[in-house]
Design a protein around this motif. Structure first.
Motif, PDB file in Angstrom:
ATOM      1  N   LEU A  12       0.828  -1.200   0.000  1.00 38.38           N
ATOM      2  CA  LEU A  12       0.000   0.000   0.000  1.00 38.38           C
ATOM      3  C   LEU A  12       0.865   1.252   0.000  1.00 38.38           C
ATOM      4  O   LEU A  12       1.882   1.323   0.682  1.00 38.38           O
ATOM      5  N   PHE A  13       0.433   2.240  -0.777  1.00 36.79           N
ATOM      6  CA  PHE A  13       1.117   3.524  -0.854  1.00 36.79           C
ATOM      7  C   PHE A  13       0.094   4.632  -0.616  1.00 36.79           C
ATOM      8  O   PHE A  13      -1.058   4.524  -1.040  1.00 36.79           O
ATOM      9  N   SER A  14       0.511   5.695   0.039  1.00 40.40           N
ATOM     10  CA  SER A  14      -0.360   6.845   0.229  1.00 40.40           C
ATOM     11  C   SER A  14      -0.094   7.864  -0.876  1.00 40.40           C
ATOM     12  O   SER A  14       1.049   8.276  -1.092  1.00 40.40           O
ATOM     13  N   THR A  15      -1.161   8.248  -1.599  1.00 44.01           N
ATOM     14  CA  THR A  15      -1.010   9.236  -2.668  1.00 44.01           C
ATOM     15  C   THR A  15      -1.462  10.618  -2.228  1.00 44.01           C
ATOM     16  O   THR A  15      -1.315  11.579  -2.973  1.00 44.01           O
ATOM     17  N   GLY A  16      -2.037  10.711  -1.014  1.00 43.12           N
ATOM     18  CA  GLY A  16      -2.471  12.015  -0.533  1.00 43.12           C
ATOM     19  C   GLY A  16      -3.693  12.535  -1.263  1.00 43.12           C
ATOM     20  O   GLY A  16      -4.388  11.806  -1.971  1.00 43.12           O
ATOM     21  N   ASP A  17      -3.961  13.804  -1.115  1.00 46.92           N
ATOM     22  CA  ASP A  17      -5.100  14.474  -1.745  1.00 46.92           C
ATOM     23  C   ASP A  17      -4.901  14.530  -3.251  1.00 46.92           C
ATOM     24  O   ASP A  17      -3.882  15.041  -3.738  1.00 46.92           O
ATOM     25  N   MET A  18      -5.861  14.003  -4.014  1.00 44.21           N
ATOM     26  CA  MET A  18      -5.735  13.990  -5.470  1.00 44.21           C
ATOM     27  C   MET A  18      -5.612  15.397  -6.054  1.00 44.21           C
ATOM     28  O   MET A  18      -5.079  15.584  -7.143  1.00 44.21           O
ATOM     29  N   GLY A  19      -6.138  16.367  -5.333  1.00 46.38           N
ATOM     30  CA  GLY A  19      -6.098  17.734  -5.844  1.00 46.38           C
ATOM     31  C   GLY A  19      -4.860  18.514  -5.430  1.00 46.38           C
ATOM     32  O   GLY A  19      -4.712  19.689  -5.795  1.00 46.38           O
ATOM     33  N   ASP A  20      -3.957  17.876  -4.678  1.00 50.42           N
ATOM     34  CA  ASP A  20      -2.755  18.559  -4.193  1.00 50.42           C
ATOM     35  C   ASP A  20      -1.647  18.442  -5.237  1.00 50.42           C
ATOM     36  O   ASP A  20      -0.982  17.418  -5.353  1.00 50.42           O
ATOM     37  N   ALA A  40      -8.980   2.878 -10.378  1.00 46.70           N
ATOM     38  CA  ALA A  40     -10.317   2.712  -9.804  1.00 46.70           C
ATOM     39  C   ALA A  40     -10.739   3.862  -8.903  1.00 46.70           C
ATOM     40  O   ALA A  40     -11.885   3.921  -8.486  1.00 46.70           O
ATOM     41  N   ALA A  41      -9.832   4.762  -8.577  1.00 49.96           N
ATOM     42  CA  ALA A  41     -10.132   5.811  -7.602  1.00 49.96           C
ATOM     43  C   ALA A  41     -10.786   7.017  -8.256  1.00 49.96           C
ATOM     44  O   ALA A  41     -10.290   7.545  -9.242  1.00 49.96           O
ATOM     45  N   THR A  42     -11.906   7.438  -7.688  1.00 54.56           N
ATOM     46  CA  THR A  42     -12.603   8.632  -8.163  1.00 54.56           C
ATOM     47  C   THR A  42     -13.275   9.314  -6.979  1.00 54.56           C
ATOM     48  O   THR A  42     -13.947   8.639  -6.191  1.00 54.56           O
ATOM     49  N   PRO A  43     -13.120  10.617  -6.804  1.00 58.25           N
ATOM     50  CA  PRO A  43     -13.872  11.303  -5.754  1.00 58.25           C
ATOM     51  C   PRO A  43     -15.364  11.130  -6.004  1.00 58.25           C
ATOM     52  O   PRO A  43     -15.830  11.214  -7.142  1.00 58.25           O
ATOM     53  N   LEU A  60     -14.963  17.029  -9.667  1.00 58.24           N
ATOM     54  CA  LEU A  60     -14.579  17.060 -11.078  1.00 58.24           C
ATOM     55  C   LEU A  60     -13.105  17.394 -11.293  1.00 58.24           C
ATOM     56  O   LEU A  60     -12.390  16.665 -12.004  1.00 58.24           O
ATOM     57  N   ASN A  61     -12.645  18.468 -10.701  1.00 58.75           N
ATOM     58  CA  ASN A  61     -11.255  18.898 -10.954  1.00 58.75           C
ATOM     59  C   ASN A  61     -10.209  17.923 -10.412  1.00 58.75           C
ATOM     60  O   ASN A  61      -9.299  17.524 -11.155  1.00 58.75           O
ATOM     61  N   PRO A  62     -10.279  17.511  -9.139  1.00 53.70           N
ATOM     62  CA  PRO A  62      -9.260  16.567  -8.662  1.00 53.70           C
ATOM     63  C   PRO A  62      -9.301  15.226  -9.371  1.00 53.70           C
ATOM     64  O   PRO A  62      -8.261  14.606  -9.604  1.00 53.70           O
ATOM     65  N   GLY A  63     -10.505  14.765  -9.748  1.00 49.53           N
ATOM     66  CA  GLY A  63     -10.611  13.500 -10.469  1.00 49.53           C
ATOM     67  C   GLY A  63      -9.994  13.576 -11.846  1.00 49.53           C
ATOM     68  O   GLY A  63      -9.297  12.644 -12.289  1.00 49.53           O
ATOM     69  N   THR A  64     -10.213  14.693 -12.524  1.00 52.68           N
ATOM     70  CA  THR A  64      -9.639  14.882 -13.857  1.00 52.68           C
ATOM     71  C   THR A  64      -8.125  15.039 -13.778  1.00 52.68           C
ATOM     72  O   THR A  64      -7.371  14.422 -14.539  1.00 52.68           O
TER      73      THR A  64
END
Length: 295
Positions: A12-20, A40-43, A60-64
């Motif tokens: 397991l790895f931590s990717t943090g906030d997708m929007g950061d 598979a990850a989507t807000p 929308l923005n962090p997922g994109t």
């Protein structure tokens, strides 16, 4: 959670906030030496304390941006020549044209601009994610930047339910959320009136198996669902499976709709044997009964 062989096979790895954006490069280490990637990850609908929910900012923005970052990571390293398969967890919300066709198959797409205008941020995101990955795969293959045998697949699930992995382990406190939370509210709070609409489902284990099959041998788009049922049939079956379901009225109007029809030939080509709607509902109700969460 205690999973079989996890100590040797799961990292397991931590990717943090997708929007950061300050965490650029976060995918380099997790993807090292990989031959396949499942995105598979989507807000979904995050609740951010202290500020009002904003669908574009929070979903929308962090997922994109997260999707673009993952794809860029593959190209900025030697991964492009080693990764042979990319599988995206898309959604049936990306295959919801208006008006609905008589029989729906994988050739149909949603209009992401219309989804955005209606505030359907999750649907818009799934549609855009799939289009981004599809165009990226085509462009990079043509440019010779990916493995010669590279394949892109998109799995488009409907409502996913079924017992979560590890949720029945001793000492684990399970809180229903997401689609399982919605299902739990159906059987505990009920619906006074059956909607004149239809729903389709897929069991979580079957959906997972389709991702593996697509990763190993797939290419292109695949629905992930079983037949669609009218709400009259859904609620009647739930009452049979759980007599404590709150009372409801069946829809008896003369304009009762026909459940959405699908061509599932491509899905079945993956070779995954799927559970029936009743089996899916029964397994999910049974899960909550075993946790003593139903009266």
């Amino acid at each position: 959670l205690k999973l079989p062989n996890a100590s040797d096979k799961l990292h397991l790895f931590s990717t943090g906030d997708m929007g950061d954006k300050s965490l650029a490069g976060r995918y380099m280490k997790p993807l090292a030496n990989c031959e396949a990637v499942i995105h598979a990850a989507t807000p979904l609908a995050p609740k951010v304390s202290g500020r009002e929910y904003d669908g574009e900012r929070d979903v929308l923005n962090p997922g994109t941006e997260g999707t673009h970052e993952l794809l860029d990571t593959i190209l900025k390293s030697e991964l492009g020549s080693s990764i042979q398969s990319l599988v995206l967890t898309s959604s049936m919300s990306a295959a919801a044209p208006v008006p609905e066709p008589p029989i729906k198959d994988e050739s149909y797409w949603s209009d992401d601009a219309v989804q955005l205008s209606r505030g359907n941020y999750y649907g818009c995101l799934k549609t855009r994610q799939e289009k981004i990955c599809l165009e990226w795969s085509k462009t990079q293959m043509e440019g010779g930047k990916l493995a010669a045998n590279f394949r892109f697949s998109a799995v488009c699930p409907t409502m996913i339910i079924g017992p979560p992995v590890g949720a029945e382990e001793k000492g684990y406190s399970y809180t229903p959320s997401g689609t399982m939370g919605s299902f739990y509210r159906w059987i505990t709070e009920g619906k006074e009136q059956a909607p004149n609409d239809s729903m389709s489902f897929i069991h979580v284990s079957d959906c997972a198996a389709m991702h593996i099959a697509a990763m190993e041998n797939g290419s292109g788009r695949y629905f992930s669902l079983v037949e669609s049922w009218h709400w009259n049939d859904i609620l009647t079956t739930l009452k049979e499976l759980h007599p404590g379901l709150p009372p409801f009225k069946l829809y008896e109007g003369g304009d009762i709709i026909t459940p959405t029809q699908f061509n599932l030939d491509r899905m079945y080509s993956l070779g995954v044997e799927v559970k029936s709607v009743k089996e899916i509902l029964s397994d999910t109700v049974g899960f909550y009964e075993r946790l003593e969460m139903l009266e």
